[in-house]
Design a protein around this motif. Structure first.
Motif, PDB file in Angstrom:
ATOM      1  N   VAL A  19      -9.035  11.514 -21.378  1.00 33.27           N
ATOM      2  CA  VAL A  19      -8.167  11.283 -20.214  1.00 33.27           C
ATOM      3  C   VAL A  19      -6.745  10.982 -20.685  1.00 33.27           C
ATOM      4  CG1 VAL A  19      -7.719   9.755 -18.239  1.00 33.27           C
ATOM      5  CG2 VAL A  19     -10.050  10.575 -18.682  1.00 33.27           C
ATOM      6  N   ALA A  20      -6.616  10.159 -21.716  1.00 30.73           N
ATOM      7  CA  ALA A  20      -5.291   9.845 -22.272  1.00 30.73           C
ATOM      8  C   ALA A  20      -4.595  11.118 -22.759  1.00 30.73           C
ATOM      9  CB  ALA A  20      -5.419   8.838 -23.416  1.00 30.73           C
ATOM     10  N   GLU A  21      -5.319  11.996 -23.419  1.00 31.89           N
ATOM     11  CA  GLU A  21      -4.743  13.270 -23.887  1.00 31.89           C
ATOM     12  C   GLU A  21      -4.276  14.126 -22.716  1.00 31.89           C
ATOM     13  OE1 GLU A  21      -3.838  14.315 -26.785  1.00 31.89           O
ATOM     14  OE2 GLU A  21      -4.816  12.860 -28.082  1.00 31.89           O
ATOM     15  N   ALA A  22      -5.057  14.152 -21.640  1.00 31.91           N
ATOM     16  CA  ALA A  22      -4.668  14.926 -20.457  1.00 31.91           C
ATOM     17  C   ALA A  22      -3.392  14.363 -19.831  1.00 31.91           C
ATOM     18  CB  ALA A  22      -5.807  14.940 -19.429  1.00 31.91           C
ATOM     19  N   ALA A  33       8.775  13.799 -24.367  1.00 32.01           N
ATOM     20  CA  ALA A  33       8.234  13.580 -25.707  1.00 32.01           C
ATOM     21  C   ALA A  33       7.178  12.482 -25.578  1.00 32.01           C
ATOM     22  CB  ALA A  33       9.339  13.155 -26.660  1.00 32.01           C
ATOM     23  N   VAL A  34       5.983  12.737 -26.077  1.00 38.16           N
ATOM     24  CA  VAL A  34       4.856  11.835 -25.839  1.00 38.16           C
ATOM     25  C   VAL A  34       4.038  11.660 -27.115  1.00 38.16           C
ATOM     26  CG1 VAL A  34       2.767  11.445 -24.454  1.00 38.16           C
ATOM     27  CG2 VAL A  34       4.683  12.695 -23.465  1.00 38.16           C
ATOM     28  N   ASP A  35       3.628  10.423 -27.354  1.00 36.93           N
ATOM     29  CA  ASP A  35       2.638  10.124 -28.377  1.00 36.93           C
ATOM     30  C   ASP A  35       1.397   9.593 -27.672  1.00 36.93           C
ATOM     31  OD1 ASP A  35       4.359  10.757 -30.510  1.00 36.93           O
ATOM     32  OD2 ASP A  35       5.165   8.712 -30.538  1.00 36.93           O
ATOM     33  N   VAL A  36       0.224  10.073 -28.057  1.00 32.59           N
ATOM     34  CA  VAL A  36      -1.050   9.592 -27.523  1.00 32.59           C
ATOM     35  C   VAL A  36      -1.817   9.016 -28.703  1.00 32.59           C
ATOM     36  CG1 VAL A  36      -3.172  10.223 -26.319  1.00 32.59           C
ATOM     37  CG2 VAL A  36      -1.030  11.390 -25.741  1.00 32.59           C
ATOM     38  N   ARG A  37      -2.064   7.685 -28.621  1.00 33.16           N
ATOM     39  CA  ARG A  37      -2.675   7.016 -29.770  1.00 33.16           C
ATOM     40  C   ARG A  37      -3.593   5.883 -29.337  1.00 33.16           C
ATOM     41  NH1 ARG A  37       2.164   5.297 -33.235  1.00 33.16           N
ATOM     42  NH2 ARG A  37       0.551   4.652 -34.670  1.00 33.16           N
ATOM     43  N   TRP A 157      -1.683  11.963 -11.242  1.00 32.87           N
ATOM     44  CA  TRP A 157      -1.267  10.583 -11.507  1.00 32.87           C
ATOM     45  C   TRP A 157      -0.221  10.538 -12.610  1.00 32.87           C
ATOM     46  CZ3 TRP A 157      -1.858   7.080 -15.649  1.00 32.87           C
ATOM     47  CH2 TRP A 157      -1.504   5.759 -15.343  1.00 32.87           C
ATOM     48  N   ALA A 158      -0.396  11.335 -13.647  1.00 30.12           N
ATOM     49  CA  ALA A 158       0.588  11.376 -14.735  1.00 30.12           C
ATOM     50  C   ALA A 158       1.958  11.782 -14.202  1.00 30.12           C
ATOM     51  CB  ALA A 158       0.138  12.342 -15.833  1.00 30.12           C
ATOM     52  N   ARG A 159       1.985  12.771 -13.313  1.00 34.57           N
ATOM     53  CA  ARG A 159       3.262  13.191 -12.712  1.00 34.57           C
ATOM     54  C   ARG A 159       3.857  12.075 -11.861  1.00 34.57           C
ATOM     55  NH1 ARG A 159       0.083  17.878 -12.010  1.00 34.57           N
ATOM     56  NH2 ARG A 159      -0.232  17.381  -9.809  1.00 34.57           N
ATOM     57  N   GLU A 160       3.013  11.352 -11.147  1.00 39.73           N
ATOM     58  CA  GLU A 160       3.470  10.246 -10.306  1.00 39.73           C
ATOM     59  C   GLU A 160       4.073   9.121 -11.153  1.00 39.73           C
ATOM     60  OE1 GLU A 160       1.292   6.964  -7.517  1.00 39.73           O
ATOM     61  OE2 GLU A 160       0.612   9.037  -7.300  1.00 39.73           O
ATOM     62  N   VAL A 161       3.422   8.789 -12.242  1.00 43.53           N
ATOM     63  CA  VAL A 161       3.941   7.753 -13.136  1.00 43.53           C
ATOM     64  C   VAL A 161       5.281   8.201 -13.713  1.00 43.53           C
ATOM     65  CG1 VAL A 161       3.592   6.550 -15.339  1.00 43.53           C
ATOM     66  CG2 VAL A 161       1.733   6.707 -13.683  1.00 43.53           C
TER      67      VAL A 161
END
Length: 168
Positions: A19-22, A33-37, A157-161
């Protein structure tokens, strides 16, 4: 200069990581620019202008790692937008009481830092990958197995945030 998003998460069996990766992928599609960790791999928040923190709901609560992360980085997190998300099986039924309980799983971290937004997402359960104690709990609670994640809801939700952090 802080110009990146961080999506930091804890996971037990990988569903929350996916979910975090999505979420990260959706932010990247919007030009961020995004880091997922994993939360336990993040040491420095200075590169980030916003942080999204997620955890599975396990026994009605977040895992301890995200709370420890928030406690350790509270000073910096108070200066930038932060959002929380939780992934849990019970969310799949959409029952309002269940959703209230899922949101309550974040009460401890909300006392530390109030987020700009909260996302609640159904999870995935494949009993073949579970530890013996977790399989026993699942059997006793008669939880359904399967993948109940709603990828469209995660991306929306990601777009909303993002819009709450960067503006329309």
């Amino acid at each position: 200069m802080a110009d990146r998003f961080l999506v930091a998460y804890a996971t037990r069996y990988g569903s929350t990581a996916e979910v975090a990766e999505a979420i990260g992928d959706e932010l990247r599609k919007a030009g961020e620019a995004v880091d997922v960790r994993p939360v336990d791999e993040v040491r420095d928040l200075s590169p980030y202008r916003a942080v999204i923190i997620g955890s599975p709901i396990y026994m009605g609560k977040w895992l301890p790692e995200p709370q420890v992360f928030i406690e350790q980085h509270q000073k910096r997190l108070r200066t930038i937008p932060v959002a929380y998300f939780a992934v849990g099986l019970t969310i799949a039924d959409g029952d309002p009481d269940t959703l209230r309980k899922a949101e309550a799983s974040m009460d401890q971290v909300r006392m530390l830092l109030n987020p700009v937004d909260i996302g609640l997402f159904p999870g995935r359960l494949e009993d073949g990958s579970l530890s013996f104690p977790d399989r026993t709990i699942i059997k006793l609670s008669r939880a359904k197995t399967g993948d109940f994640r709603d990828w469209d809801a995660v991306r929306a939700w990601a777009r909303e945030v993002r819009s709450k952090v960067t503006g329309p």
